[in-house]
Scaffold this motif. Structure first.
Motif, PDB file in Angstrom:
ATOM      1  N   ARG A   1      35.999  39.827  45.689  1.00  0.00           N
ATOM      2  CA  ARG A   1      36.296  40.928  44.784  1.00  0.00           C
ATOM      3  C   ARG A   1      37.454  41.799  45.241  1.00  0.00           C
ATOM      4  N   LEU A   2      37.855  41.659  46.491  1.00  0.00           N
ATOM      5  CA  LEU A   2      38.835  42.587  47.055  1.00  0.00           C
ATOM      6  C   LEU A   2      40.219  41.981  47.207  1.00  0.00           C
ATOM      7  N   ILE A   3      40.522  40.928  46.443  1.00  0.00           N
ATOM      8  CA  ILE A   3      41.825  40.284  46.572  1.00  0.00           C
ATOM      9  C   ILE A   3      42.860  40.885  45.633  1.00  0.00           C
ATOM     10  N   PHE A   4      42.438  41.859  44.817  1.00  0.00           N
ATOM     11  CA  PHE A   4      43.344  42.496  43.871  1.00  0.00           C
ATOM     12  C   PHE A   4      43.577  43.959  44.227  1.00  0.00           C
ATOM     13  N   PRO A   5      44.731  44.492  43.840  1.00  0.00           N
ATOM     14  CA  PRO A   5      44.911  45.932  43.887  1.00  0.00           C
ATOM     15  C   PRO A   5      44.228  46.533  42.655  1.00  0.00           C
ATOM     16  N   ALA A   6      42.926  46.699  42.757  1.00  0.00           N
ATOM     17  CA  ALA A   6      42.126  47.127  41.613  1.00  0.00           C
ATOM     18  C   ALA A   6      40.877  47.843  42.091  1.00  0.00           C
ATOM     19  N   ASP A   7      40.335  48.672  41.206  1.00  0.00           N
ATOM     20  CA  ASP A   7      39.087  49.366  41.513  1.00  0.00           C
ATOM     21  C   ASP A   7      37.923  48.434  41.184  1.00  0.00           C
ATOM     22  N   VAL A   8      37.235  47.966  42.219  1.00  0.00           N
ATOM     23  CA  VAL A   8      36.100  47.069  42.017  1.00  0.00           C
ATOM     24  C   VAL A   8      34.785  47.720  42.452  1.00  0.00           C
TER      25      VAL A   8
ATOM     26  N   ASN B   1      46.634  35.229  35.063  1.00  0.00           N
ATOM     27  CA  ASN B   1      47.195  35.502  36.383  1.00  0.00           C
ATOM     28  C   ASN B   1      46.097  35.714  37.421  1.00  0.00           C
ATOM     29  N   ALA B   2      45.052  36.437  37.030  1.00  0.00           N
ATOM     30  CA  ALA B   2      43.948  36.697  37.957  1.00  0.00           C
ATOM     31  C   ALA B   2      43.251  35.403  38.348  1.00  0.00           C
ATOM     32  N   ALA B   3      43.017  34.529  37.375  1.00  0.00           N
ATOM     33  CA  ALA B   3      42.358  33.250  37.665  1.00  0.00           C
ATOM     34  C   ALA B   3      43.193  32.405  38.614  1.00  0.00           C
ATOM     35  N   LEU B   4      44.503  32.378  38.388  1.00  0.00           N
ATOM     36  CA  LEU B   4      45.384  31.605  39.264  1.00  0.00           C
ATOM     37  C   LEU B   4      45.424  32.211  40.669  1.00  0.00           C
ATOM     38  N   TRP B   5      45.395  33.533  40.759  1.00  0.00           N
ATOM     39  CA  TRP B   5      45.385  34.204  42.072  1.00  0.00           C
ATOM     40  C   TRP B   5      44.076  33.911  42.808  1.00  0.00           C
ATOM     41  N   PHE B   6      42.959  33.871  42.081  1.00  0.00           N
ATOM     42  CA  PHE B   6      41.703  33.452  42.688  1.00  0.00           C
ATOM     43  C   PHE B   6      41.872  32.071  43.318  1.00  0.00           C
ATOM     44  N   GLY B   7      42.470  31.143  42.564  1.00  0.00           N
ATOM     45  CA  GLY B   7      42.642  29.781  43.061  1.00  0.00           C
ATOM     46  C   GLY B   7      43.453  29.723  44.331  1.00  0.00           C
TER      47      GLY B   7
ATOM     48  N   PHE C   1      45.088  38.093  53.568  1.00  0.00           N
ATOM     49  CA  PHE C   1      46.216  39.003  53.366  1.00  0.00           C
ATOM     50  C   PHE C   1      45.963  39.886  52.145  1.00  0.00           C
ATOM     51  N   ALA C   2      45.441  39.277  51.077  1.00  0.00           N
ATOM     52  CA  ALA C   2      45.169  40.033  49.856  1.00  0.00           C
ATOM     53  C   ALA C   2      44.146  41.138  50.098  1.00  0.00           C
ATOM     54  N   VAL C   3      43.116  40.830  50.885  1.00  0.00           N
ATOM     55  CA  VAL C   3      42.067  41.817  51.165  1.00  0.00           C
ATOM     56  C   VAL C   3      42.534  42.862  52.176  1.00  0.00           C
ATOM     57  N   GLU C   4      43.098  42.394  53.282  1.00  0.00           N
ATOM     58  CA  GLU C   4      43.389  43.270  54.415  1.00  0.00           C
ATOM     59  C   GLU C   4      44.684  44.060  54.261  1.00  0.00           C
ATOM     60  N   VAL C   5      45.581  43.594  53.418  1.00  0.00           N
ATOM     61  CA  VAL C   5      46.858  44.292  53.250  1.00  0.00           C
ATOM     62  C   VAL C   5      47.017  44.797  51.820  1.00  0.00           C
ATOM     63  N   LEU C   6      47.006  43.891  50.842  1.00  0.00           N
ATOM     64  CA  LEU C   6      47.267  44.287  49.452  1.00  0.00           C
ATOM     65  C   LEU C   6      46.222  45.270  48.938  1.00  0.00           C
TER      66      LEU C   6
END
Length: 199
Positions: free
Chosen positions: A189-196, A85-91, A102-107
């Protein structure tokens, strides 16, 4: 400077898990995107119902996957569900900078603020901010905007980043994903709701 319009053609399909897995597998065995495209169309690798759908979806998959490093493409075929899922979201985020932003600034920002709910209003406010600086967005019809929002939220759910009820679902980056990010410093690195913060 003249504006560079966002590519907003992501309404073609959502995350394309099965299709991307098939195309990624072909690429890992062939190593050439042109040959992958030709063989995928010739053999109907993604099992599309019509020739038009076959060409459209194959083109869409390849346009996302070819932006990924090979180690991410390998995770689509051989990783666990989180890694796939992460790889596909990167794509998706690399192919469509509007979604990446949107992923960085909102999610991700909501994750950092411990705001666990993502709704249509968040998207609409993000879109309005971007449209202030991008005339091409302002010209999109209400129906097109609604469809784009619908597809984006479907992608988030397909990637297990958003629940059906609109709750943000943080992910814990696996050892394989951490290694990919360290091997490819250009990946966002900031496209996920995750601690990076440790990367």
């Amino acid at each position: 400077m003249p504006e560079k319009p966002y590519s907003m053609s992501f309404t073609t399909a959502a995350l394309l898990k099965m299709e991307s897995r098939q195309i990624a597998s072909l690429y890992l065995s062939m190593g050439n995107w042109g040959q992958v495209r030709d063989k995928a169309v010739e053999q109907n690798t993604i099992q599309a119902r019509s020739a038009v759908s076959l060409k459209r979806l194959t083109r869409e998959c390849i346009s996302r996957l070819r932006l990924l490093p090979d180690d991410l493409i390998s995770l689509i075929c051989h990783g666990n569900s989180i890694e796939e899922n992460a790889a596909l979201w990167f794509g998706v985020c690399l192919r469509y900078p509007f979604i990446g932003e949107f992923a960085v600034e909102v999610l991700h920002e909501k994750f950092v603020r411990r705001d666990s709910v993502l709704g249509h209003g968040d998207y609409d406010r993000f879109f309005s901010r971007k449209a202030e600086w991008m005339e091409s967005l302002e010209q999109l019809s209400h129906a097109t905007r609604s469809k784009q929002r619908q597809v984006l939220f479907r992608m988030l759910k397909d990637a297990d980043l958003l629940s059906d009820s609109g709750d943000i679902q943080p992910i814990v980056l696996t050892e394989n994903l951490v290694q990919v990010l360290r091997n490819n410093p250009g990946l966002p690195r900031l496209i996920f709701p995750a601690d990076v913060s440790h990367l």
